[in-house]
Motif scaffolding. Structure first.
Motif, PDB file in Angstrom:
ATOM      1  N   PRO A 178      35.874  27.507 -37.185  1.00  0.00           N
ATOM      2  CA  PRO A 178      34.959  26.460 -36.725  1.00  0.00           C
ATOM      3  C   PRO A 178      35.326  25.969 -35.339  1.00  0.00           C
ATOM      4  N   LYS A 308      21.829  28.098 -36.498  1.00  0.00           N
ATOM      5  CA  LYS A 308      23.147  28.204 -37.126  1.00  0.00           C
ATOM      6  C   LYS A 308      24.255  27.902 -36.118  1.00  0.00           C
ATOM      7  N   ASP A 311      24.235  24.158 -35.536  1.00  0.00           N
ATOM      8  CA  ASP A 311      24.798  23.449 -36.685  1.00  0.00           C
ATOM      9  C   ASP A 311      26.321  23.446 -36.621  1.00  0.00           C
ATOM     10  N   GLU A 312      26.890  24.566 -36.239  1.00  0.00           N
ATOM     11  CA  GLU A 312      28.346  24.655 -36.133  1.00  0.00           C
ATOM     12  C   GLU A 312      28.866  23.758 -35.016  1.00  0.00           C
TER      13      GLU A 312
END
Length: 319
Positions: A178, A308, A311-312
């Motif tokens: 992450p 996506k 979002d990360e």
């Protein structure tokens, strides 16, 4: 010690050509972590080799592994990235025998296949092929036994790719990890495709629309064309994103250096690979000249990937 201090110390240590030659042996040793006794051979007493290896280990160019009393030495990403090319390119000791590299093209193709799979979503096929070819050429120039060249090339190429993909800064994420809050706080994202007239423009427009001022978005092309592809322009207009596209522009080293996340979309080996960035490779069809339904499908695919990614980034920014 700061990064600049460490680099200065490493440069001083590696000013000795004998250490460059020794590093070349470490980089190309099939075991991946040779001991001093194994490396000594005709190059002098083991104690001399140990002194050189320890000097490199003290500045984080080699990692000691195994038995503390007789450790093996494994090259670090710094050694591969900062001094690997110079080490492999250092003229071998006088009297060393070299041979023509021969034709290992089929084996090199298989190495590229394997590494492309290993680094999927990080580096594209063309980038992997470039590193394999370059690594092979460097090794072939000093190889004394050509039958080992493919195996050495596979390891050296893999190590170089891993070193380049491993960020120098502690908070920059490797693929699959992450984003950290510090890394995501001031984030620049670069989308790159061939002509900067289709895929990268779609991704840039979508991210600008979704992220607003939270992320700085850049796009570029390795061989930029004129205006946007008409079909892409029509689809962006249909979605209300036409005003978020930009004039196609060329890719330069500077724009890559200014970006912390680089997303490539079929730009091949023309995209510079620099340390300290997160690289993503999105295998996408080129929308240029395709029917509207196909352009819509590709745009939907890109939009989902961008969502996506955002979002990360967002999860890290609010953590």
């Amino acid at each position: 010690m700061t990064d600049l201090d460490l680099l200065a110390a490493q440069t001083v240590v590696m000013a000795d050509p004998d250490r460059l030659r020794l590093l070349a042996l470490v980089l190309t040793d099939p075991s991946g972590q040779p001991t001093a006794a194994h490396l000594a051979g005709p190059r002098g007493p083991v104690e001399v080799v140990v002194d050189h290896l320890e000097a490199m280990a003290d500045v984080w160019l080699l990692a000691r592994v195994g038995d503390p009393n007789a450790p093996g030495y494994r090259p670090t990403p710094d050694a591969i990235m900062r001094f690997g090319g110079a080490a492999i390119g250092t003229p071998p000791l006088e009297g060393a025998v070299t041979m023509d590299s021969g034709d290992h093209t089929p084996l090199l193709d298989r190495i590229a296949d394997e590494l492309t799979d290993r680094f999927a979503d990080v580096f594209g096929r063309e980038t992997v092929e470039r590193f394999v070819t370059e690594s092979y050429s460097l090794l072939a120039s000093r190889a004394s036994v050509q039958q080992f060249l493919p195996a050495l090339t596979a390891r050296f190429s893999a190590d170089r790719l891993a070193a380049l993909a491993t960020p120098l800064t502690v908070d920059a994420p490797w693929h699959g990890q992450p984003f950290s809050a510090d890394f995501a706080a001031e984030l620049d994202v670069l989308f790159v495709c061939a002509q900067n007239a289709g895929r990268s423009q779609i991704a840039g427009a979508v991210l600008r629309s979704l992220a607003g001022n939270r992320v700085r978005v850049r796009t570029a092309g390795t061989v930029p064309s004129g205006p946007l592809d008409p079909g892409v322009r029509a689809e962006l207009d249909r979605r209300g994103l036409g005003g978020l596209a930009e004039l196609p522009r060329p890719l330069t080293d500077e724009v890559v250096r200014a970006s912390r996340v680089v997303v490539t979309m079929g730009c091949g080996d023309a995209c510079p690979v620099l340390p300290g960035r997160r690289y993503l490779d999105w295998p996408l069809d080129d929308p240029a000249g395709r029917p509207p339904a196909e352009v819509r499908r590709i745009t939907d695919d890109i939009t989902e990937r961008v969502r996506k990614l955002l979002d990360e980034i967002s999860a890290a920014q609010i953590s």
